[in-house]
Design a protein around this motif. Structure first.
Motif, PDB file in Angstrom:
ATOM      1  N   TYR A  47     -23.868 -72.249  51.323  1.00  0.00           N
ATOM      2  CA  TYR A  47     -22.784 -72.929  50.602  1.00  0.00           C
ATOM      3  C   TYR A  47     -23.189 -73.328  49.190  1.00  0.00           C
ATOM      4  O   TYR A  47     -22.347 -73.420  48.295  1.00  0.00           O
ATOM      5  CB  TYR A  47     -22.290 -74.139  51.411  1.00  0.00           C
ATOM      6  N   ARG A  92     -28.454 -67.660  63.128  1.00  0.00           N
ATOM      7  CA  ARG A  92     -28.755 -68.634  64.172  1.00  0.00           C
ATOM      8  C   ARG A  92     -28.868 -68.023  65.572  1.00  0.00           C
ATOM      9  O   ARG A  92     -29.837 -68.283  66.290  1.00  0.00           O
ATOM     10  CB  ARG A  92     -27.721 -69.771  64.131  1.00  0.00           C
ATOM     11  N   LYS A 113     -30.751 -76.270  58.467  1.00  0.00           N
ATOM     12  CA  LYS A 113     -30.408 -75.761  57.150  1.00  0.00           C
ATOM     13  C   LYS A 113     -31.407 -76.344  56.154  1.00  0.00           C
ATOM     14  O   LYS A 113     -31.915 -77.456  56.362  1.00  0.00           O
ATOM     15  CB  LYS A 113     -28.977 -76.170  56.767  1.00  0.00           C
ATOM     16  N   SER A 125     -26.648 -69.711  58.428  1.00  0.00           N
ATOM     17  CA  SER A 125     -25.527 -69.554  59.367  1.00  0.00           C
ATOM     18  C   SER A 125     -25.556 -68.211  60.090  1.00  0.00           C
ATOM     19  O   SER A 125     -25.380 -68.149  61.304  1.00  0.00           O
ATOM     20  CB  SER A 125     -24.194 -69.710  58.621  1.00  0.00           C
ATOM     21  N   THR A 156     -25.617 -77.804  61.628  1.00  0.00           N
ATOM     22  CA  THR A 156     -24.150 -77.838  61.487  1.00  0.00           C
ATOM     23  C   THR A 156     -23.532 -76.683  62.288  1.00  0.00           C
ATOM     24  O   THR A 156     -22.634 -75.990  61.817  1.00  0.00           O
ATOM     25  CB  THR A 156     -23.707 -77.770  59.999  1.00  0.00           C
ATOM     26  N   THR A 192     -18.050 -70.208  61.113  1.00  0.00           N
ATOM     27  CA  THR A 192     -16.687 -70.330  61.634  1.00  0.00           C
ATOM     28  C   THR A 192     -15.716 -70.481  60.463  1.00  0.00           C
ATOM     29  O   THR A 192     -14.549 -70.105  60.570  1.00  0.00           O
ATOM     30  CB  THR A 192     -16.555 -71.556  62.557  1.00  0.00           C
ATOM     31  N   SER A 216     -21.458 -75.117  64.980  1.00  0.00           N
ATOM     32  CA  SER A 216     -20.285 -75.382  65.816  1.00  0.00           C
ATOM     33  C   SER A 216     -20.379 -74.672  67.164  1.00  0.00           C
ATOM     34  O   SER A 216     -20.747 -73.488  67.229  1.00  0.00           O
ATOM     35  CB  SER A 216     -19.012 -74.908  65.118  1.00  0.00           C
ATOM     36  N   ASP A 236     -17.177 -77.109  56.486  1.00  0.00           N
ATOM     37  CA  ASP A 236     -16.954 -78.431  57.059  1.00  0.00           C
ATOM     38  C   ASP A 236     -16.973 -79.521  55.978  1.00  0.00           C
ATOM     39  O   ASP A 236     -17.800 -79.474  55.054  1.00  0.00           O
ATOM     40  CB  ASP A 236     -18.032 -78.719  58.096  1.00  0.00           C
TER      41      ASP A 236
HETATM   42  N1  GLU Z   1     -19.920 -75.521  61.426  1.00  0.00           N
HETATM   43  C1  GLU Z   1     -19.585 -74.207  60.966  1.00  0.00           C
HETATM   44  C2  GLU Z   1     -20.382 -73.126  61.660  1.00  0.00           C
HETATM   45  O1  GLU Z   1     -21.114 -73.394  62.541  1.00  0.00           O
HETATM   46  C3  GLU Z   1     -19.721 -74.059  59.465  1.00  0.00           C
HETATM   47  C4  GLU Z   1     -20.997 -74.600  58.894  1.00  0.00           C
HETATM   48  C5  GLU Z   1     -22.149 -73.638  58.930  1.00  0.00           C
HETATM   49  O2  GLU Z   1     -21.994 -72.478  58.503  1.00  0.00           O
HETATM   50  O3  GLU Z   1     -23.217 -74.064  59.351  1.00  0.00           O
HETATM   51  O4  GLU Z   1     -20.263 -71.972  61.369  1.00  0.00           O
END
Ligand code: GLU
Length: 280
Positions: free
Chosen positions: A177, A92, A46, A89, A107, A157, A109, A195
């Protein structure tokens, strides 16, 4: 100096993508087979999450960045040979599937749905979904959000959980975010969800000082994994070894402490540091 090599590598990568239909096979593993120390890695992070993955004029910082550098080092790749690529996000899985990055520390998940298209090493951290609200707000959890405007990020998520479990909430989606927090500062949004560690980093930014608070009432477990292209079992095992070494040596603890300094955040010590899961 290094910039020139990155630029050349980027051009080569684009050429490889264009030519791959002709069986060129010019992916990053071509570099991997070069002499020791010459391998480069394209790592997705990020760019807009302070304390995790943050781009300050081409200087990258955060916990994800520190774990990425440690792991790269264990794979024989020096910091100078890492090219950090922005991995929002929603992009990815595509970045990995289209061979635009070699791995992702963002980050990210580990979920069964994502595992259908990508592999994961780790986890290397466990966070929990929470809410960021204006300091004077009396919202204490997602149950208080019925009919309210909640901002989250497309492809996360965090947004998915709200859609699945709190359909009465007015969900507004943004690409990142930071955009959500800006909108909340402008009064259009009642809360931001993702998160806890991400929210704490944003709240601690100088421009946001005193404006927002993390509610501190988590409602999920987010296991941060290292995203890899599907079929990367060997590399997954190498990365898990590196993560385990980072934890055992104390470098993991240093990284999480340094990167959350000044933020009102404490990781969940019952869940951290986690033990990497066996690779598929
Ligand atoms: N950890 C969560 C996800 O992978 C929320 C953070 C994000 O968007 O990177 O979606």
């Amino acid at each position: 100096m290094q910039k020139t090599r990155y630029a050349a590598a980027a051009v080569a990568a684009v050429a490889a993508l264009t030519l791959s239909a002709c069986g060129g096979g010019g992916d990053s593993s071509a570099e991997a087979s070069g002499e020791a120390g010459s391998e480069t890695l394209r790592i997705g992070i990020k760019f807009d999450q302070p304390g995790l993955g943050y781009d300050e004029g081409g200087s990258y910082s955060g916990f994800d960045v520190d774990v990425a550098k440690y792991v790269a080092g264990e794979l024989g790749v020096s910091e100078d040979n890492i090219e950090f690529v922005e991995a929002p996000s929603a992009n990815r899985e595509n970045l990995l599937s289209n061979n635009q990055v070699d791995m992702i520390f963002a980050t990210y998940s580990i979920t069964d749905t994502r595992k259908e298209t990508v592999d994961f090493a780790g986890p290397y951290f466990v966070a929990g979904q929470d809410l960021l609200v204006p300091t004077d707000s009396d919202i204490t959890g997602p149950e208080d959000l019925e009919g309210k405007n909640l901002c989250s990020v497309t492809g996360s998520t965090s947004a998915q959980k709200i859609k699945d479990q709190y359909p009465g909430v007015q969900l507004v989606e943004q690409p990142g975010y930071a955009e959500c927090v800006t909108a909340m500062g402008g009064g259009q949004i009642d809360a931001v969800t993702t998160d806890d560690i991400i929210l704490a980093g944003l709240a601690a930014q100088e421009a946001n000082a005193g404006k927002f608070k993390v509610v501190g009432n988590t409602f999920s477990e987010e296991n941060y994994g290292v995203g890899l292209p599907k079929g990367s079992t060997d590399r997954c095992e190498e990365i898990n070894e590196a993560i385990t070494k980072m934890i055992d040596e104390g470098a993991w603890e240093d990284a999480i402490t340094n990167n959350t300094e000044g933020a009102d955040y404490e990781y969940n010590a019952d869940l951290n540091p986690p033990t990497p899961a066996p690779c598929a």
